[in-house]
Design an enzyme around this catalytic site. Structure first.
Site, PDB file in Angstrom:
ATOM      1  N   ASN A   9       0.868  -1.216   0.063  1.00 17.94           N
ATOM      2  CA  ASN A   9      -0.130   0.027   0.139  1.00 17.94           C
ATOM      3  C   ASN A   9       0.822   1.174  -0.030  1.00 17.94           C
ATOM      4  O   ASN A   9       1.337   1.533   1.133  1.00 17.94           O
ATOM      5  CB  ASN A   9      -0.983   0.039   1.505  1.00 17.94           C
ATOM      6  CG  ASN A   9      -1.703   1.354   1.313  1.00 17.94           C
ATOM      7  OD1 ASN A   9      -1.613   1.982   0.357  1.00 17.94           O
ATOM      8  ND2 ASN A   9      -2.308   1.421   2.513  1.00 17.94           N
ATOM      9  N   TRP A  10       0.906   1.839  -1.226  1.00 11.33           N
ATOM     10  CA  TRP A  10       1.996   2.949  -1.266  1.00 11.33           C
ATOM     11  C   TRP A  10       1.411   4.339  -0.788  1.00 11.33           C
ATOM     12  O   TRP A  10       1.901   5.341  -0.807  1.00 11.33           O
ATOM     13  CB  TRP A  10       2.190   3.277  -2.711  1.00 11.33           C
ATOM     14  CG  TRP A  10       3.344   2.191  -3.074  1.00 11.33           C
ATOM     15  CD1 TRP A  10       3.749   1.200  -2.360  1.00 11.33           C
ATOM     16  CD2 TRP A  10       3.805   1.954  -4.590  1.00 11.33           C
ATOM     17  NE1 TRP A  10       4.926   0.420  -3.200  1.00 11.33           N
ATOM     18  CE2 TRP A  10       4.464   0.932  -4.395  1.00 11.33           C
ATOM     19  CE3 TRP A  10       3.606   2.628  -5.781  1.00 11.33           C
ATOM     20  CZ2 TRP A  10       5.430   0.550  -5.760  1.00 11.33           C
ATOM     21  CZ3 TRP A  10       4.490   2.254  -6.876  1.00 11.33           C
ATOM     22  CH2 TRP A  10       5.150   1.191  -6.756  1.00 11.33           C
ATOM     23  N   LYS A  11       0.019   4.372  -0.255  1.00 11.59           N
ATOM     24  CA  LYS A  11      -0.767   5.374   0.185  1.00 11.59           C
ATOM     25  C   LYS A  11      -0.281   6.770  -0.900  1.00 11.59           C
ATOM     26  O   LYS A  11      -0.537   6.505  -1.794  1.00 11.59           O
ATOM     27  CB  LYS A  11      -0.014   5.636   1.604  1.00 11.59           C
ATOM     28  CG  LYS A  11       0.026   4.370   2.638  1.00 11.59           C
ATOM     29  CD  LYS A  11      -0.111   4.650   3.997  1.00 11.59           C
ATOM     30  CE  LYS A  11       0.154   3.539   4.751  1.00 11.59           C
ATOM     31  NZ  LYS A  11      -0.141   3.612   6.202  1.00 11.59           N
ATOM     32  N   HIS A  95      -9.781   0.662   4.830  1.00 14.00           N
ATOM     33  CA  HIS A  95      -8.620   1.080   5.268  1.00 14.00           C
ATOM     34  C   HIS A  95      -8.842   2.092   6.209  1.00 14.00           C
ATOM     35  O   HIS A  95      -9.521   3.024   6.353  1.00 14.00           O
ATOM     36  CB  HIS A  95      -7.230   1.607   4.484  1.00 14.00           C
ATOM     37  CG  HIS A  95      -6.067   1.772   4.986  1.00 14.00           C
ATOM     38  ND1 HIS A  95      -5.454   2.632   5.796  1.00 14.00           N
ATOM     39  CD2 HIS A  95      -4.782   0.908   4.967  1.00 14.00           C
ATOM     40  CE1 HIS A  95      -4.444   2.431   6.163  1.00 14.00           C
ATOM     41  NE2 HIS A  95      -3.999   1.258   5.430  1.00 14.00           N
ATOM     42  N   GLU A  97      -7.147   4.481   7.631  1.00 17.89           N
ATOM     43  CA  GLU A  97      -6.810   5.788   7.264  1.00 17.89           C
ATOM     44  C   GLU A  97      -8.185   6.437   6.409  1.00 17.89           C
ATOM     45  O   GLU A  97      -8.456   7.529   6.605  1.00 17.89           O
ATOM     46  CB  GLU A  97      -5.474   5.921   6.481  1.00 17.89           C
ATOM     47  CG  GLU A  97      -4.402   5.748   7.317  1.00 17.89           C
ATOM     48  CD  GLU A  97      -3.113   5.292   6.386  1.00 17.89           C
ATOM     49  OE1 GLU A  97      -2.899   5.379   5.304  1.00 17.89           O
ATOM     50  OE2 GLU A  97      -2.214   5.019   7.237  1.00 17.89           O
ATOM     51  N   GLU A 169      -5.624  -5.088  10.717  1.00 18.90           N
ATOM     52  CA  GLU A 169      -4.630  -4.020  10.918  1.00 18.90           C
ATOM     53  C   GLU A 169      -4.947  -3.353  11.983  1.00 18.90           C
ATOM     54  O   GLU A 169      -5.804  -2.278  12.059  1.00 18.90           O
ATOM     55  CB  GLU A 169      -4.644  -3.082   9.817  1.00 18.90           C
ATOM     56  CG  GLU A 169      -4.171  -3.759   8.282  1.00 18.90           C
ATOM     57  CD  GLU A 169      -3.690  -2.671   7.337  1.00 18.90           C
ATOM     58  OE1 GLU A 169      -2.638  -2.725   7.118  1.00 18.90           O
ATOM     59  OE2 GLU A 169      -4.351  -1.597   7.112  1.00 18.90           O
ATOM     60  N   GLY A 175       1.731   2.583  10.601  1.00 21.34           N
ATOM     61  CA  GLY A 175       2.755   3.736  10.489  1.00 21.34           C
ATOM     62  C   GLY A 175       3.414   3.949  11.910  1.00 21.34           C
ATOM     63  O   GLY A 175       4.160   5.169  11.972  1.00 21.34           O
ATOM     64  N   SER A 214       3.089  -1.770  10.454  1.00 20.05           N
ATOM     65  CA  SER A 214       4.676  -1.693  10.889  1.00 20.05           C
ATOM     66  C   SER A 214       5.347  -3.031  10.502  1.00 20.05           C
ATOM     67  O   SER A 214       6.239  -3.540  11.017  1.00 20.05           O
ATOM     68  CB  SER A 214       4.862  -1.405  12.150  1.00 20.05           C
ATOM     69  OG  SER A 214       4.555   0.036  12.315  1.00 20.05           O
ATOM     70  N   GLY A 235       2.696  -0.983   4.442  1.00 18.40           N
ATOM     71  CA  GLY A 235       2.383   0.244   4.115  1.00 18.40           C
ATOM     72  C   GLY A 235       3.915   0.957   3.886  1.00 18.40           C
ATOM     73  O   GLY A 235       4.793   0.981   2.793  1.00 18.40           O
ATOM     74  N   GLY A 236       4.553   1.609   4.958  1.00 16.76           N
ATOM     75  CA  GLY A 236       5.729   2.190   4.823  1.00 16.76           C
ATOM     76  C   GLY A 236       6.932   1.396   3.991  1.00 16.76           C
ATOM     77  O   GLY A 236       7.664   1.880   3.128  1.00 16.76           O
TER      78      GLY A 236
HETATM   79  C1  PEP Z   1      -1.047  -0.038   5.805  1.00 18.30           C
HETATM   80  O1  PEP Z   1      -0.800   1.037   5.183  1.00 18.30           O
HETATM   81  O2  PEP Z   1      -1.867  -0.751   5.519  1.00 18.30           O
HETATM   82  C2  PEP Z   1       0.117  -0.316   6.801  1.00 18.30           C
HETATM   83  C3  PEP Z   1       0.005  -1.459   7.277  1.00 18.30           C
HETATM   84  O3  PEP Z   1       0.873   0.626   6.925  1.00 18.30           O
HETATM   85  P1  PEP Z   1       2.410   0.592   7.929  1.00 18.30           P
HETATM   86  O4  PEP Z   1       2.897  -0.853   7.230  1.00 18.30           O
HETATM   87  O5  PEP Z   1       3.223   1.574   7.348  1.00 18.30           O
HETATM   88  O6  PEP Z   1       2.117   0.375   9.334  1.00 18.30           O
END
Ligand code: PEP
Length: 261
Positions: A9-11, A95, A97, A169, A175, A214, A235-236
């Site tokens: 997930n590049w957000k 998600h 966010e 999640e 994040g 994370s 994500g990150g």
């Molecule tokens: C996500 O965006 O779904 C996520 C899990 O982000 P991160 O890995 O950065 O926590």
């Protein structure tokens, strides 16, 4: 045997030019038999990533990060499921966010799920509790509520027929650099499968459930040694080729152990 899936997930990162180049690097560095790889860039980068992957590695799927719950209409800035035709084959739905920033409710998320199914998009439905919920011992109840709300209007057999994927999640882990433990994630994945069974999904054991929050190449092993967990929504770390290489390599070991490779 359930798929082993690593979804990126590049957000709100990358321009179309950057996205195409990054997708190629990641595709080349994440070849692992039996692992389903999905890259979810921003909407405006979908075409660039699709085109780049068509040359570099067509086995890597492209996903959208969101989809609107209506098909068409006066929804400025939104993107409907039919508009994703030819651009994406997967979509992230619900998600945290978007729940936080766009006020998405479980009912709306359920409608998005339906749009994804109708358009032939494979959805990754995200659920997870806030820190306060966990501290109050309400994590299982919250996730059950989210599933009940999102799945209320969907026939149980459709969920498996359309190959629903769920991502657990915990919001406090997204994040933040603070991941759940493998054991805690497994407990919640079991809660999710039991909730599906309770809703009449007879093949709940066939629904892949990912962990997200994370995830890095250093901690992915903690999750993938758990037989209940089928991969990760990243994500990150998914913007870093070295990290993706490590995560997918570890997922390849799980795929091989499951006889998928
Ligand atoms: C996500 O965006 O779904 C996520 C899990 O982000 P991160 O890995 O950065 O926590």
């Amino acid at each position: 045997m359930r798929d082993v899936i690593v979804a990126a997930n590049w957000k709100m990162h990358t321009t179309p030019r950057e996205a195409g180049a990054l997708a190629v690097v990641i595709a080349r560095r994440t070849v692992a038999e039996g692992v389903v790889r999905v890259i979810c860039p921003p909407f405006v980068c979908l075409a660039a990533v699709r085109d780049a992957l068509a040359d570099a590695d067509p086995a890597v799927a492209v996903g959208a990060q969101n989809v609107h719950h209506e098909l068409t209409g006066a929804y400025t800035g939104e993107v409907s499921a039919p508009m994703l035709e030819g651009l994406a084959t997967w979509v992230i739905v619900g998600h945290s966010e978007r729940r936080r920033d766009a006020g998405e409710t479980d009912e709306i998320i359920g409608r998005k799920l339906g749009r994804a199914f109708d358009a032939g998009l494979r959805p990754i439905l995200c659920v997870g509790e806030q820190l306060a919920d966990r501290e109050a011992g309400r994590e299982a109840a919250v996730v059950r509520e989210q599933l009940a709300g999102a799945l209320a209007e969907h026939a149980p057999d459709r969920l498996t027929r359309e190959r629903l994927v769920i991502a657990y999640e915990p919001v406090w882990a997204i994040g933040t650099g603070r991941n759940a433990s493998g054991a805690d994630a497994t407990t919640m994945v079991n809660v999710i499968r039991q909730a599906l069974l309770d809703r009449g999904v007879r093949d709940a054991d066939d629904v892949p459930v990912l962990y997200g929050g994370s995830v890095t190449s250093a901690n992915i092993g903690e999750f993938l040694t758990e037989p209940a967990i089928d991969g990760a929504l990243v994500g990150g770390a998914s913007l870093k080729p070295d990290e993706m290489a490590g995560i997918v390599a570890r997922a390849g070991m799980t795929a091989a152990a499951r006889g998928l490779a």
